[in-house]
Structure formats: structure tokens, C-alpha cells
Design a protein around this motif. Structure first.
Motif, PDB file in Angstrom:
ATOM      1  N   LEU A 135      48.733  40.847  41.747  1.00  0.00           N
ATOM      2  CA  LEU A 135      48.603  42.478  41.636  1.00  0.00           C
ATOM      3  C   LEU A 135      47.225  42.486  40.333  1.00  0.00           C
ATOM      4  O   LEU A 135      47.762  42.934  39.501  1.00  0.00           O
ATOM      5  CB  LEU A 135      49.992  43.164  40.987  1.00  0.00           C
ATOM      6  N   GLY A 136      46.395  42.097  41.000  1.00  0.00           N
ATOM      7  CA  GLY A 136      45.067  42.237  39.999  1.00  0.00           C
ATOM      8  C   GLY A 136      44.649  41.038  39.109  1.00  0.00           C
ATOM      9  O   GLY A 136      43.979  41.250  38.162  1.00  0.00           O
ATOM     10  N   ASP A 137      45.493  39.931  39.525  1.00  0.00           N
ATOM     11  CA  ASP A 137      45.208  38.670  38.877  1.00  0.00           C
ATOM     12  C   ASP A 137      44.051  38.004  39.758  1.00  0.00           C
ATOM     13  O   ASP A 137      43.173  38.351  40.342  1.00  0.00           O
ATOM     14  CB  ASP A 137      46.511  37.994  38.711  1.00  0.00           C
ATOM     15  N   ALA A 138      44.119  36.689  38.937  1.00  0.00           N
ATOM     16  CA  ALA A 138      42.944  35.755  39.638  1.00  0.00           C
ATOM     17  C   ALA A 138      43.595  34.369  40.110  1.00  0.00           C
ATOM     18  O   ALA A 138      44.522  34.164  39.080  1.00  0.00           O
ATOM     19  CB  ALA A 138      41.778  35.588  38.947  1.00  0.00           C
ATOM     20  N   PRO A 139      42.958  33.609  40.666  1.00  0.00           N
ATOM     21  CA  PRO A 139      43.792  32.365  41.068  1.00  0.00           C
ATOM     22  C   PRO A 139      43.547  31.291  40.038  1.00  0.00           C
ATOM     23  O   PRO A 139      44.472  30.272  40.337  1.00  0.00           O
ATOM     24  CB  PRO A 139      42.998  31.916  42.270  1.00  0.00           C
ATOM     25  N   ASP A 140      42.709  31.106  38.998  1.00  0.00           N
ATOM     26  CA  ASP A 140      42.408  30.191  38.034  1.00  0.00           C
ATOM     27  C   ASP A 140      43.668  30.157  37.060  1.00  0.00           C
ATOM     28  O   ASP A 140      44.321  31.204  37.061  1.00  0.00           O
ATOM     29  CB  ASP A 140      41.286  30.433  37.563  1.00  0.00           C
ATOM     30  N   VAL A 141      43.937  29.126  36.334  1.00  0.00           N
ATOM     31  CA  VAL A 141      45.084  29.017  35.620  1.00  0.00           C
ATOM     32  C   VAL A 141      45.239  29.991  34.427  1.00  0.00           C
ATOM     33  O   VAL A 141      46.341  30.311  34.037  1.00  0.00           O
ATOM     34  CB  VAL A 141      45.068  27.517  35.340  1.00  0.00           C
ATOM     35  N   VAL A 142      44.027  30.239  33.969  1.00  0.00           N
ATOM     36  CA  VAL A 142      43.965  31.020  32.831  1.00  0.00           C
ATOM     37  C   VAL A 142      44.238  32.676  33.233  1.00  0.00           C
ATOM     38  O   VAL A 142      44.979  33.365  32.653  1.00  0.00           O
ATOM     39  CB  VAL A 142      42.663  31.209  31.898  1.00  0.00           C
ATOM     40  N   HIS A 143      43.938  32.818  34.439  1.00  0.00           N
ATOM     41  CA  HIS A 143      44.150  34.508  34.698  1.00  0.00           C
ATOM     42  C   HIS A 143      45.104  34.740  35.930  1.00  0.00           C
ATOM     43  O   HIS A 143      45.226  35.961  36.523  1.00  0.00           O
ATOM     44  CB  HIS A 143      42.857  35.001  35.216  1.00  0.00           C
ATOM     45  N   THR A 144      46.049  33.573  36.106  1.00  0.00           N
ATOM     46  CA  THR A 144      47.048  33.725  37.241  1.00  0.00           C
ATOM     47  C   THR A 144      48.130  35.020  36.679  1.00  0.00           C
ATOM     48  O   THR A 144      48.542  34.385  35.237  1.00  0.00           O
ATOM     49  CB  THR A 144      47.659  32.636  37.522  1.00  0.00           C
ATOM     50  N   GLY A 145      48.755  35.779  37.319  1.00  0.00           N
ATOM     51  CA  GLY A 145      49.686  36.542  36.568  1.00  0.00           C
ATOM     52  C   GLY A 145      51.024  36.116  36.642  1.00  0.00           C
ATOM     53  O   GLY A 145      51.185  35.124  37.212  1.00  0.00           O
ATOM     54  N   PHE A 146      51.843  36.834  35.825  1.00  0.00           N
ATOM     55  CA  PHE A 146      53.320  36.152  35.669  1.00  0.00           C
ATOM     56  C   PHE A 146      54.072  36.932  37.030  1.00  0.00           C
ATOM     57  O   PHE A 146      54.007  37.922  37.180  1.00  0.00           O
ATOM     58  CB  PHE A 146      53.823  36.516  34.410  1.00  0.00           C
ATOM     59  N   LYS A 147      54.693  35.771  37.507  1.00  0.00           N
ATOM     60  CA  LYS A 147      55.787  36.240  38.731  1.00  0.00           C
ATOM     61  C   LYS A 147      56.939  37.150  38.111  1.00  0.00           C
ATOM     62  O   LYS A 147      57.443  37.876  38.917  1.00  0.00           O
ATOM     63  CB  LYS A 147      56.411  35.078  39.343  1.00  0.00           C
TER      64      LYS A 147
END
Length: 195
Positions: A135-147
Motif C-alpha cells: 500500500l504505497g511501498d516499493a519492492p526494494d528491501v529499504v522501502h518494502t512496507g510492513f505486513k
């Protein structure tokens, strides 16, 4: 209630060209992290409204020099004008510095907050630094959102979810996303909304 949300990049419009008239009706300021402590102190002084903040992954200077006149709501549920506001700062773990968490660590933090959420009968505004997964995050490790944030949204259905971390000039940066009954606002630079 009129809320100013800020995050990630200081606005020159506000800091260098401050016009008190444009912000005279602000009742509350919320920072979603990664801003200079001096900037937050400036906002709380010039706008003359309370300022609540959570830590971003670049806020290590807050440990020794927290923003003056502001209130940290990390791992807290506060009530302001009858509105229940839950704060959970930090980003995904990527280099081991302060305010970085694995998904499991973030789940433990959220678990410790469940009794407070129950005591207050829910949450009206969820404030984090990192977005929820997908929900508005990105696929890279730094910007992946929390489940776990997504599970919070599903279970408690806050009216608003405020976050930063994902700059709007990134590929999939959206200011506002609607998710079920929750309006998600990316606070990058600044955004004003009415609760």
C-alpha cells in the motif's frame, strides 16, 4: 480538526518562506519521520500547535537532540481532541542502524500495543514512518512496507493511516490511497487535511 502532516524532506515553502496566515487554522502537526529536529521545533513554534512525531530511519540525531517542544508518540497511543492516535516509527532493517526493524521485531512492537488499543477501543489515526506492505511501498528491501501494518488496518480500520519513507518522486509514489475504510496519506514534504 485540521492536521498538517510532514515527512522526509523539509519544505522550503514552509521553512524559508513561512506565511503564518496559511497555517493559522492548523490544530495538530504530525511528523512521520526523517526531518531535522530544528525543522520540527520551528513548526511547533511558528504554527503554535502541538506536534507529535515518530522516528524515521534517518532520525538518529533525535537520540541526543530531540525536537524541542514536540512529543514522541513512538510505541504509544495518545488521545488528542477525542481522536485516538497510534504511533509506530522505524523502517525495515537494512544496515543495522537505529530505528530499523525486521518484520518479526515490528510484529513484537505491535503486539505490545494491542492492550492499549483494546483499552481505548480502537485507533482513529495510525502514524508510522514506513507504509504498509503493498500500500504505497516499493519492492526494494529499504522501502518494502510492513505486513503487520496491513493487519492493523484490516483489524482496527482506522479512519486515517499517515506514513512517510516513500518519497512522492519515487516511481510509484502516491499521496493518497483508499484502502477499505481507511484513507492512507503519504506525508512526504507536507500535506494538510481535515479530520
Amino acid at each position: 480538526m485540521r492536521i498538517l502532516v510532514v515527512s522526509d524532506k523539509e519544505s522550503t515553502y514552509i521553512w524559508d518562506h513561512f506565511d503564518r496566515e496559511k497555517f493559522k487554522n492548523i490544530d495538530l502537526i504530525i511528523s512521520c519521520g526523517d526531518l531535522k529536529a530544528e525543522y520540527l521545533s520551528f513548526l511547533v513554534t511558528m504554527i503554535n500547535a502541538p506536534l507529535f512525531y515518530v522516528h524515521g530511519n534517518h532520525d538518529r540525531t533525535y537520540i541526543y537532540n530531540p525536537p524541542e517542544g514536540c512529543t514522541c508518540i513512538d510505541d504509544k497511543l495518545v488521545v488528542f481532541n477525542g481522536v485516538r492516535i497510534l504511533g509506530i516509527g522505524g523502517s525495515p532493517f537494512y544496515n543495522g542502524k537505529e530505528f530499523q526493524y525486521t518484520e518479526k521485531q515490528m510484529e513484537k512492537r505491535v503486539q505490545r500495543l494491542i492492550p492499549k488499543i483494546w483499552w481505548y477501543g480502537g485507533v482513529d489515526i495510525l502514524v508510522t514512518h514506513t507504509p504498509a506492505f503493498g500500500l504505497g511501498d516499493a519492492p526494494d528491501v529499504v522501502h518494502t512496507g510492513f505486513k503487520v501494518f496491513r493487519r492493523l488496518l484490516d483489524k482496527y480500520k482506522p479512519k486515517y493511516f499517515l506514513h512517510g519513507h516513500q518519497h512522492l518522486n519515487y516511481a510509484n509514489g502516491n499521496r493518497i490511497i483508499k484502502y477499505n475504510d481507511t484513507t492512507i496519506i503519504n506525508g512526504y514534504r507536507y500535506h494538510i487535511f481535515d479530520y
